[in-house]
Each structure stands twice: as structure tokens, then as C-alpha cells.
Design an enzyme around this catalytic site. Structure first.
Site, mmCIF file in Angstrom:
data_model
loop_
_atom_site.group_PDB
_atom_site.id
_atom_site.type_symbol
_atom_site.label_atom_id
_atom_site.label_comp_id
_atom_site.label_asym_id
_atom_site.label_seq_id
_atom_site.Cartn_x
_atom_site.Cartn_y
_atom_site.Cartn_z
ATOM 1 N N ASP A 1 5.145 -4.756 6.190
ATOM 2 C CA ASP A 1 5.770 -6.031 6.597
ATOM 3 C C ASP A 1 5.850 -7.037 5.447
ATOM 4 O OD1 ASP A 1 3.015 -6.343 6.663
ATOM 5 O OD2 ASP A 1 3.012 -7.639 8.423
ATOM 6 N N THR B 1 3.995 3.004 5.450
ATOM 7 C CA THR B 1 2.591 2.585 5.505
ATOM 8 C C THR B 1 1.845 3.531 6.427
ATOM 9 O OG1 THR B 1 1.041 0.934 6.371
ATOM 10 C CG2 THR B 1 3.260 0.816 7.222
ATOM 11 N N GLY C 1 0.840 -1.207 0.000
ATOM 12 C CA GLY C 1 0.000 0.000 0.000
ATOM 13 C C GLY C 1 0.868 1.247 0.000
ATOM 14 N N ARG D 1 -5.750 -1.131 8.881
ATOM 15 C CA ARG D 1 -5.663 -2.596 8.867
ATOM 16 C C ARG D 1 -5.956 -3.116 10.274
ATOM 17 N NH1 ARG D 1 -3.619 -5.516 4.451
ATOM 18 N NH2 ARG D 1 -2.452 -3.774 3.594
ATOM 19 N N ARG E 1 1.164 -5.088 -5.604
ATOM 20 C CA ARG E 1 1.221 -6.300 -4.788
ATOM 21 C C ARG E 1 1.521 -7.411 -5.784
ATOM 22 N NH1 ARG E 1 -2.844 -3.476 -1.263
ATOM 23 N NH2 ARG E 1 -1.615 -3.078 0.594
ATOM 24 N N ASP F 1 1.737 0.026 11.732
ATOM 25 C CA ASP F 1 1.639 -1.327 12.298
ATOM 26 C C ASP F 1 2.965 -2.087 12.234
ATOM 27 O OD1 ASP F 1 1.683 -1.613 9.558
ATOM 28 O OD2 ASP F 1 0.017 -3.020 9.452
ATOM 29 N N ASP G 1 -0.503 2.783 8.305
ATOM 30 C CA ASP G 1 -1.118 2.066 9.422
ATOM 31 C C ASP G 1 -0.358 2.165 10.748
ATOM 32 O OD1 ASP G 1 -2.965 1.210 7.527
ATOM 33 O OD2 ASP G 1 -1.900 -0.666 7.140
#
Ligand code: ADP
Ligand code: F6P
Length: 354
Positions: free
Chosen positions: A106, A128, A14, A174, A75, A132, A130
Site C-alpha cells: 500500500d 507483498t 518489502g 504485519r 523504502r 493485506d 502479507d
């Protein structure tokens, strides 16, 4: 020590605002060291197809301020196959690429460590929205995404105030509630729902009913997408039926992933991009560049990946065997520290956002 003549840079997974700033820093730092840079387009797909062009100093002009990624992203399931990997390694040989800086999340790091194992040294930069990636305090794009959510929710609040409405707003992230928790505080949201912590929607409805009774007109409730796509629309219906307050639902979705990067993301990306090249040229690889307490540092990529799996509770049997007892303890304490930080945000939101 290996002498680098040429390195590659790619963005994958992303996209995130600030990826351009990171790639620009990679290009200009490498060139300052007399090392050539190849832009690998469309992430690992471009590495498989040879979608690769040299990048000179002026090829990265006028992008530090731009969202998206001029290298494009993708992707690429084929990269996970032995055949795809073999093609990617052959492309590196063909283009004389001695090492790669891979900017992404990741999944991108899993690709980077697999490629390093095949003899192409790689370094990951966390890009990202996120946030995360547990090994870094911040990922590139996170700050911009939060600013965008704040701006959009402020607008919703204006119209909620005029019409005495509630707006339930779902934000990306996410499985991580970082964006929702921080923006809930920044926007004064009456409720915030994230995957990390339990949430009592009956208590929220009672609170909204009481607050309306004493004159509060607007209500914002933030929901992180990680609780499931059905949750937020259902919560909006429930609030309306149980409180009588007219309630709208908004899913901000990908709009939060675009836009010009914030100052903080531009600086973070520039620092991480420069550091990644310094590390690569000094012979380091298989690491992720991280921000810890304001410093730019590096973490072993496999440690970072295992840490994220532990955080998400998705560790496979035996996956920690490669790590020492001290490393496993360090992972546990990093996770506890992150959850403490998020929990403090959740408590502050509950206490001051009424
Ligand atoms: P993100 O980097 O944002 O987490 P993805 O999870 O989609 O995004 O991963 C980006 C790309 O990284 C994938 O499309 C794939 O090409 C590559 N990748 C992910 N997992 C692996 C893996 N286990 N081995 C090799 N490559 C991988
Ligand atoms: O990882 C970034 C992210 O925007 C997440 O917040 C979201 O869940 C996902 O990517 C959306 O992916 P896609 O762009 O494939 O719809």
C-alpha cells in the site's frame, strides 16, 4: 489516446517471491506491443537517482523461478517530499518514461498515485507476502510465504513429537493474520493467535494440559506478528509454566520472505504483470491490479487505499468524502466478506486442530 513509447517498472517496499515473475511479464508484454521498458532499480530511490536501465527480452531470462527482486527494493522517505517527487518527475522526463508499473504494497501505491497526480501515469501490482491489500483476494508472494511457513513448521513438529514439546511460532504478516490462519490449518496447529480475533490463552493452556494427559506429544501454536513482538515469547513461557509441557519459541521472520515462488505466485504474477501493461497501454492509470474470484481485474487506487484504511480502522476525518455512498457501502461489504473468510478459517482451526 496517449501513445506509449516507453514505460518503466519498479519494485518497492518489502520484497516478495513472485516480484520477478511480475516484472518479467511486464517487460515481455510491453515489448510484444512494441513499447520499450526501462528497469527502475531500488524502487522510488532509483527513480530519484536515475538508477535506470533498458530491459530487453533476455534481460528477464531465468528469473521467473527466483525469489527476491532483480530490480532490488527500497523504502524511500525522500519520495514523500515535494523535492523528491520533483526529482522523480524530472527523471521520468529525462528517460522519456511515459508510464510506470509499480509492484509493492500500500505504501508503494500511495507513491504511485502521487506520481500519477504529477502527470506520470502509474499502475500498481500488489506484491507483498502479507496479503493485506483488501481489494485483492491474493497478493503476489502470499502463497509462497504460506508454503514456506508450512514446510518449516512441519519440521518443528517432527522434533516436537520426538521430544514431547510445544513450539510457539511467530510468523510475519504485519497487521494481517492471513498467513497465520491459513498455515495454522495446514500444519494442524493447536492454537492460532491473530490481530483480527480475540484469543483465550488460558483456554489454550487448559486444552494442552488435557491433550497431554490423553497422550498428545507435540503442540504447535502459531502467532501472527501483528499481535505484538512480546506476545509470542511470553505465551511460550506461560504454556510451559501452566502446562508443564516444555515449550520453545521460534520467530521465522524474514526467512519466510525469500525462496523460489510457488506455481500459484508465478502464475498470479504473470497474469497481473500482463494485465497491468494492457491496462496502461489502453490509457488506464491510477489503478491497482487485483484478483477477484479467480479473475484479474482492476480497482481505483484511491478506493483500494481507503478500503485498506477502513479495514485497519485508520481512516482520517473526511477521508471518505471523495467516495459515493454506494462506494462506501461496497467497501463495508468487501471488509465484512474478508473478515468472514478469516473468521471461518479461525473456526475451522479451533474445531479440527486439537
Ligand atoms: P509497501 O509498499 O510494502 O507498503 P512501504 O510502506 O515502505 O512499503 O512503501 C514503499 C515506498 O513507497 C516508501 O518507501 C515511499 O518511497 C513510497 N511511499 C509510501 N507512502 C507514500 C506517500 N504517502 N507518498 C509518496 N510515496 C510514498
Ligand atoms: O510487508 C512485508 C513484511 O515482511 C512484513 O510481514 C513485516 O512486518 C515487514 O515487512 C518487515 O519489514 P522489514 O523488511 O523492513 O524488516
Amino acid at each position: 489516446m496517449k501513445k506509449f513509447g516507453r514505460i518503466g517498472v519498479l519494485t518497492s517496499g518489502g520484497d516478495a517471491p513472485g516480484m520477478n515473475a511480475a516484472a518479467r511479464a511486464v517487460v515481455r508484454t510491453a515489448l510484444a506491443h512494441g513499447v520499450e521498458v526501462m528497469g527502475i532499480y531500488r524502487g522510488y530511490s532509483g527513480l530519484i537517482d536515475g538508477d535506470i536501465r533498458p530491459l530487453a527480452i533476455r534481460d528477464v531470462s531465468n528469473i521467473i523461478n527466483k525469489g527476491g527482486t532483480f530490480l532490488y527494493s527500497d523504502r524511500c522517505p525522500e519520495f514523500k517530499t515535494p523535492e523528491g517527487m520533483a526529482k522523480a518527475v524530472a527523471t521520468c522526463r529525462e528517460f522519456c518514461i511515459d508510464g510506470i508499473v509499480a509492484i509493492g504494497g500500500d505504501g508503494t501505491f500511495r507513491g504511485a498515485t502521487a506520481l500519477t497526480a504529477e502527470g506520470v501515469p502509474c499502475i500498481g501490482i500488489p506484491g507483498t507476502i502479507d496479503n493485506d491489500i483488501t481489494s485483492t483476494d491474493s497478493t503476489i508472494g502470499f502463497d509462497t510465504a504460506m508454503n514456506t511457513v508450512t514446510e518449516l513448521v512441519d519440521k518443528l513438529r517432527d522434533t516436537c513429537e520426538s521430544h514431547a514439546r510445544c513450539n510457539v511460532v511467530e510468523v510475519m504478516g504485519r497487521g494481517a493474520g492471513d498467513i497465520a490462519l491459513n498455515t495454522a490449518i495446514a500444519t494442524g496447529a493447536t492454537g492460532v493467535v491473530v490481530p483480527e480475533f480475540p484469543f483465550d490463552d488460558d483456554a489454550l493452556c487448559r486444552h494442552i494440559t488435557e491433550a497431554r494427559h490423553i497422550g498428545k506429544r507435540n503442540f504447535i501454536v502459531l502467532v501472527s506478528e501483528g499481535v505484538g513482538s512480546e506476545y509470542a515469547p511470553a505465551l511460550a513461557k506461560k504454556i510451559q509454566s501452566e502446562t508443564g509441557v516444555e515449550t520453545k519459541f521460534a520467530r521465522l521472520a524474514h526467512v519466510v520472505r525469500g525462496g523460489n515462488p510457488s506455481l500459484r505466485d508465478r502464475v498470479l504474477a504473470s497474469r497481473m504483470g500482463s494485465y497491468a501493461v494492457e491496462m496502461l497501454l489502453s490509457g488506464k492509470s491510477n489503478i491497482v491490479i487485483c484478483e477477484k474470484a479467480g479473475n484479474i481485474v482492476s480497482t481505483d487506487i484511491n478506493y483500494a487505499l481507503a478500503l485498506d484504511k477502513m479495514y485497519k480502522g485508520t481512516l482520517a476525518e473526511g477521508q471518505l468524502d471523495a467516495f459515493s455512498a454506494d462506494e462506501v457501502e461496497k467497501m463495508k461489504s468487501e471488509i465484512a466478506a474478508k473478515l468472514d473468510r478469516l473468521s471461518a478459517l479461525n473456526e475451522i482451526a479451533k474445531t479440527i486442530n486439537l
